[in-house]
Design a protein around this motif. Structure first.
Motif, PDB file in Angstrom:
ATOM      1  N   HIS A   1      39.864 -21.123  11.042  1.00 45.90           N
ATOM      2  CA  HIS A   1      38.421 -21.286  11.214  1.00 45.90           C
ATOM      3  C   HIS A   1      37.656 -19.981  11.281  1.00 45.90           C
ATOM      4  O   HIS A   1      36.448 -19.981  11.224  1.00 45.90           O
ATOM      5  CB  HIS A   1      38.149 -22.077  12.499  1.00 45.90           C
ATOM      6  CG  HIS A   1      38.764 -23.429  12.489  1.00 45.90           C
ATOM      7  ND1 HIS A   1      38.340 -24.428  11.659  1.00 45.90           N
ATOM      8  CD2 HIS A   1      39.791 -23.937  13.205  1.00 45.90           C
ATOM      9  CE1 HIS A   1      39.065 -25.523  11.866  1.00 45.90           C
ATOM     10  NE2 HIS A   1      39.954 -25.245  12.789  1.00 45.90           N
ATOM     11  N   ARG A   2      38.324 -18.857  11.448  1.00 44.89           N
ATOM     12  CA  ARG A   2      37.584 -17.642  11.681  1.00 44.89           C
ATOM     13  C   ARG A   2      38.355 -16.436  11.190  1.00 44.89           C
ATOM     14  O   ARG A   2      39.565 -16.398  11.246  1.00 44.89           O
ATOM     15  CB  ARG A   2      37.318 -17.481  13.179  1.00 44.89           C
ATOM     16  CG  ARG A   2      36.562 -16.202  13.530  1.00 44.89           C
ATOM     17  CD  ARG A   2      36.253 -16.151  15.006  1.00 44.89           C
ATOM     18  NE  ARG A   2      35.660 -14.889  15.363  1.00 44.89           N
ATOM     19  CZ  ARG A   2      35.269 -14.578  16.585  1.00 44.89           C
ATOM     20  NH1 ARG A   2      35.407 -15.442  17.556  1.00 44.89           N
ATOM     21  NH2 ARG A   2      34.741 -13.411  16.847  1.00 44.89           N
ATOM     22  N   ALA A   3      37.623 -15.429  10.682  1.00 48.04           N
ATOM     23  CA  ALA A   3      38.249 -14.167  10.286  1.00 48.04           C
ATOM     24  C   ALA A   3      37.814 -13.083  11.242  1.00 48.04           C
ATOM     25  O   ALA A   3      36.680 -13.055  11.678  1.00 48.04           O
ATOM     26  CB  ALA A   3      37.823 -13.793   8.855  1.00 48.04           C
ATOM     27  N   CYS A   4      38.720 -12.188  11.584  1.00 48.72           N
ATOM     28  CA  CYS A   4      38.399 -11.082  12.477  1.00 48.72           C
ATOM     29  C   CYS A   4      38.624  -9.776  11.742  1.00 48.72           C
ATOM     30  O   CYS A   4      39.640  -9.614  11.075  1.00 48.72           O
ATOM     31  CB  CYS A   4      39.282 -11.107  13.731  1.00 48.72           C
ATOM     32  SG  CYS A   4      39.023 -12.598  14.716  1.00 48.72           S
ATOM     33  N   ALA A   5      37.700  -8.850  11.832  1.00 48.50           N
ATOM     34  CA  ALA A   5      37.826  -7.569  11.140  1.00 48.50           C
ATOM     35  C   ALA A   5      38.290  -6.511  12.115  1.00 48.50           C
ATOM     36  O   ALA A   5      37.701  -6.330  13.168  1.00 48.50           O
ATOM     37  CB  ALA A   5      36.479  -7.157  10.537  1.00 48.50           C
TER      38      ALA A   5
ATOM     39  N   ARG B   1      27.253 -11.553  12.060  1.00 46.28           N
ATOM     40  CA  ARG B   1      28.187 -12.578  11.613  1.00 46.28           C
ATOM     41  C   ARG B   1      28.153 -12.646  10.091  1.00 46.28           C
ATOM     42  O   ARG B   1      27.120 -12.958   9.488  1.00 46.28           O
ATOM     43  CB  ARG B   1      27.855 -13.929  12.221  1.00 46.28           C
ATOM     44  CG  ARG B   1      28.746 -15.071  11.725  1.00 46.28           C
ATOM     45  CD  ARG B   1      28.716 -16.255  12.674  1.00 46.28           C
ATOM     46  NE  ARG B   1      29.361 -15.921  13.941  1.00 46.28           N
ATOM     47  CZ  ARG B   1      29.473 -16.767  14.964  1.00 46.28           C
ATOM     48  NH1 ARG B   1      28.961 -17.994  14.872  1.00 46.28           N
ATOM     49  NH2 ARG B   1      30.066 -16.387  16.083  1.00 46.28           N
ATOM     50  N   ILE B   2      29.281 -12.333   9.471  1.00 48.41           N
ATOM     51  CA  ILE B   2      29.427 -12.403   8.016  1.00 48.41           C
ATOM     52  C   ILE B   2      30.180 -13.683   7.686  1.00 48.41           C
ATOM     53  O   ILE B   2      31.318 -13.880   8.121  1.00 48.41           O
ATOM     54  CB  ILE B   2      30.182 -11.170   7.487  1.00 48.41           C
ATOM     55  CG1 ILE B   2      29.327  -9.913   7.715  1.00 48.41           C
ATOM     56  CG2 ILE B   2      30.511 -11.325   6.008  1.00 48.41           C
ATOM     57  CD1 ILE B   2      29.995  -8.629   7.277  1.00 48.41           C
ATOM     58  N   PHE B   3      29.545 -14.565   6.938  1.00 49.42           N
ATOM     59  CA  PHE B   3      30.134 -15.861   6.627  1.00 49.42           C
ATOM     60  C   PHE B   3      31.084 -15.750   5.434  1.00 49.42           C
ATOM     61  O   PHE B   3      30.753 -15.122   4.422  1.00 49.42           O
ATOM     62  CB  PHE B   3      29.041 -16.881   6.347  1.00 49.42           C
ATOM     63  CG  PHE B   3      28.222 -17.219   7.562  1.00 49.42           C
ATOM     64  CD1 PHE B   3      28.678 -18.153   8.483  1.00 49.42           C
ATOM     65  CD2 PHE B   3      27.008 -16.573   7.797  1.00 49.42           C
ATOM     66  CE1 PHE B   3      27.929 -18.445   9.617  1.00 49.42           C
ATOM     67  CE2 PHE B   3      26.256 -16.870   8.928  1.00 49.42           C
ATOM     68  CZ  PHE B   3      26.726 -17.803   9.846  1.00 49.42           C
ATOM     69  N   THR B   4      32.241 -16.371   5.563  1.00 53.30           N
ATOM     70  CA  THR B   4      33.263 -16.347   4.518  1.00 53.30           C
ATOM     71  C   THR B   4      33.631 -17.763   4.083  1.00 53.30           C
ATOM     72  O   THR B   4      34.777 -18.027   3.700  1.00 53.30           O
ATOM     73  CB  THR B   4      34.510 -15.599   5.030  1.00 53.30           C
ATOM     74  OG1 THR B   4      34.967 -16.230   6.250  1.00 53.30           O
ATOM     75  CG2 THR B   4      34.206 -14.150   5.325  1.00 53.30           C
TER      76      THR B   4
ATOM     77  N   PRO C   1      34.864 -26.047   6.929  1.00 57.99           N
ATOM     78  CA  PRO C   1      35.088 -25.631   8.312  1.00 57.99           C
ATOM     79  C   PRO C   1      34.460 -24.267   8.555  1.00 57.99           C
ATOM     80  O   PRO C   1      34.278 -23.485   7.612  1.00 57.99           O
ATOM     81  CB  PRO C   1      36.609 -25.560   8.419  1.00 57.99           C
ATOM     82  CG  PRO C   1      37.064 -25.280   7.026  1.00 57.99           C
ATOM     83  CD  PRO C   1      36.107 -26.027   6.136  1.00 57.99           C
ATOM     84  N   PRO C   2      34.081 -23.942   9.787  1.00 53.95           N
ATOM     85  CA  PRO C   2      33.513 -22.627  10.081  1.00 53.95           C
ATOM     86  C   PRO C   2      34.462 -21.503   9.656  1.00 53.95           C
ATOM     87  O   PRO C   2      35.664 -21.573   9.912  1.00 53.95           O
ATOM     88  CB  PRO C   2      33.324 -22.650  11.600  1.00 53.95           C
ATOM     89  CG  PRO C   2      33.260 -24.098  11.955  1.00 53.95           C
ATOM     90  CD  PRO C   2      34.183 -24.795  10.995  1.00 53.95           C
ATOM     91  N   SER C   3      33.938 -20.518   8.987  1.00 52.25           N
ATOM     92  CA  SER C   3      34.730 -19.366   8.559  1.00 52.25           C
ATOM     93  C   SER C   3      33.819 -18.153   8.542  1.00 52.25           C
ATOM     94  O   SER C   3      32.833 -18.128   7.802  1.00 52.25           O
ATOM     95  CB  SER C   3      35.325 -19.617   7.169  1.00 52.25           C
ATOM     96  OG  SER C   3      36.078 -18.495   6.738  1.00 52.25           O
ATOM     97  N   TYR C   4      34.130 -17.159   9.351  1.00 49.79           N
ATOM     98  CA  TYR C   4      33.244 -16.003   9.460  1.00 49.79           C
ATOM     99  C   TYR C   4      33.964 -14.830  10.109  1.00 49.79           C
ATOM    100  O   TYR C   4      35.043 -14.965  10.683  1.00 49.79           O
ATOM    101  CB  TYR C   4      31.993 -16.349  10.269  1.00 49.79           C
ATOM    102  CG  TYR C   4      32.284 -16.908  11.648  1.00 49.79           C
ATOM    103  CD1 TYR C   4      32.578 -16.075  12.730  1.00 49.79           C
ATOM    104  CD2 TYR C   4      32.257 -18.285  11.873  1.00 49.79           C
ATOM    105  CE1 TYR C   4      32.844 -16.592  13.983  1.00 49.79           C
ATOM    106  CE2 TYR C   4      32.520 -18.811  13.129  1.00 49.79           C
ATOM    107  CZ  TYR C   4      32.813 -17.954  14.171  1.00 49.79           C
ATOM    108  OH  TYR C   4      33.089 -18.464  15.420  1.00 49.79           O
ATOM    109  N   VAL C   5      33.324 -13.667   9.995  1.00 48.42           N
ATOM    110  CA  VAL C   5      33.759 -12.438  10.656  1.00 48.42           C
ATOM    111  C   VAL C   5      32.608 -11.959  11.521  1.00 48.42           C
ATOM    112  O   VAL C   5      31.474 -11.899  11.051  1.00 48.42           O
ATOM    113  CB  VAL C   5      34.106 -11.343   9.624  1.00 48.42           C
ATOM    114  CG1 VAL C   5      34.507 -10.046  10.320  1.00 48.42           C
ATOM    115  CG2 VAL C   5      35.189 -11.806   8.680  1.00 48.42           C
TER     116      VAL C   5
END
Length: 271
Positions: free
Chosen positions: A20-24, A199-202, A214-218
């Motif tokens: 659900h989420r990306a982390c940088a 918040r950068i949406f992916t 589904p939610p996906s963001y950094v």
């Protein structure tokens, strides 16, 4: 980035993606000998690769603490002089104030400010850094840029500020010339409780998330000196609500107007 008509040092950017989420995560930029890099280091190959493959990158300590402090002082002085206006949304004739979308103030830095109010040396530092960034991206990132079309502003978010999901450029509009959006954060001693992450949406969407995705963001922390750079027309993003004041230099690096290079060559042959 603002919507009104606005250095990656030796860093490796690592992306960890969950369902659900990306982390940088980033490795701090270093010089030979282990010292922190200067604010004027060129973009490393890893950063350029990230821009080509993922469309965005972020670099901690792009501006050092001294530069950040000087720029914050410039923001405060210009704010006291009444140089900031409420930031709108939309382009040109459609630009409007809409606090349901955005709560922010801005002071434009382009065309370059000719007066000496505030801390002009701080702005000169920004202009110089952007000139170098533009030159390198033009030669190494695959997209020629026009320095005369560079846009920029100071963005000031008070407590309770935000900017809802949006994209900085769109085909068929004046913003279509924008190639890269940039942000350089000026938030000394930033803490997670201060809010205001980018918040950068992916999720593959644009201004609006794809239905059923589904939610996906950094989330990028707006720590002092950090640079964020991304494709203006392909990276939806938002500023999460701030719980402390948030300052940044924001703007766009743009492509030449179609046909302008040919006209320049012709003028050159005739002069």
């Amino acid at each position: 980035a603002t919507s009104s008509t606005m250095r990656l040092s030796h860093t490796c950017v690592i992306f960890t993606v969950t369902a659900h989420r990306a982390c940088a995560l980033s490795i701090s930029p270093l010089r030979a000998g282990g010292e922190s890099s200067s604010a004027h280091s060129p973009l490393p190959a890893a950063a350029l690769t990230a821009l080509r493959t993922r469309g965005w990158c972020h670099v901690p300590a792009y501006f050092d603490a001294e530069a950040v402090h000087m720029l914050r002082d410039d923001v405060r002085q210009l704010h006291e002089l009444g140089r900031f206006d409420t930031a709108g949304v939309g382009e040109a004739a459609t630009n409007r104030l809409d606090e349901s979308v955005r709560r922010c103030e801005q002071c434009f830095l382009f065309p370059k400010l000719s007066d000496r109010a505030g801390r002009p040396a701080a702005r000169d530092h920004v202009y110089s850094a952007l000139d170098r960034l533009t030159a390198q991206l033009s030669s190494e990132a695959g997209t020629p840029l026009e320095p005369l079309l560079t846009e920029g502003a100071y963005a000031y978010y008070p407590r309770g500020g935000y900017y809802k999901r949006h994209v900085d450029a769109a085909a068929g509009r004046p913003s279509a010339l924008r190639a890269w959006s940039y942000l350089i954060y000026l938030n000394e001693a930033w803490q997670p409780t201060d809010g205001g992450c980018l918040r950068i949406f992916t999720d593959g969407g644009g201004e609006i998330a794809p239905a059923g995705a589904p939610p996906s963001y950094v989330d990028v922390e707006p720590k002092a000196g950090t640079l964020v750079l991304f494709q203006s027309d392909a990276v939806p993003h938002e500023v999460l609500e701030t719980h402390a004041e948030r300052m940044a230099v924001v703007g766009w690096l743009s492509k030449p107007v179609p046909g302008s290079s040919a006209r320049r060559k012709l003028i050159g042959t005739l002069s």
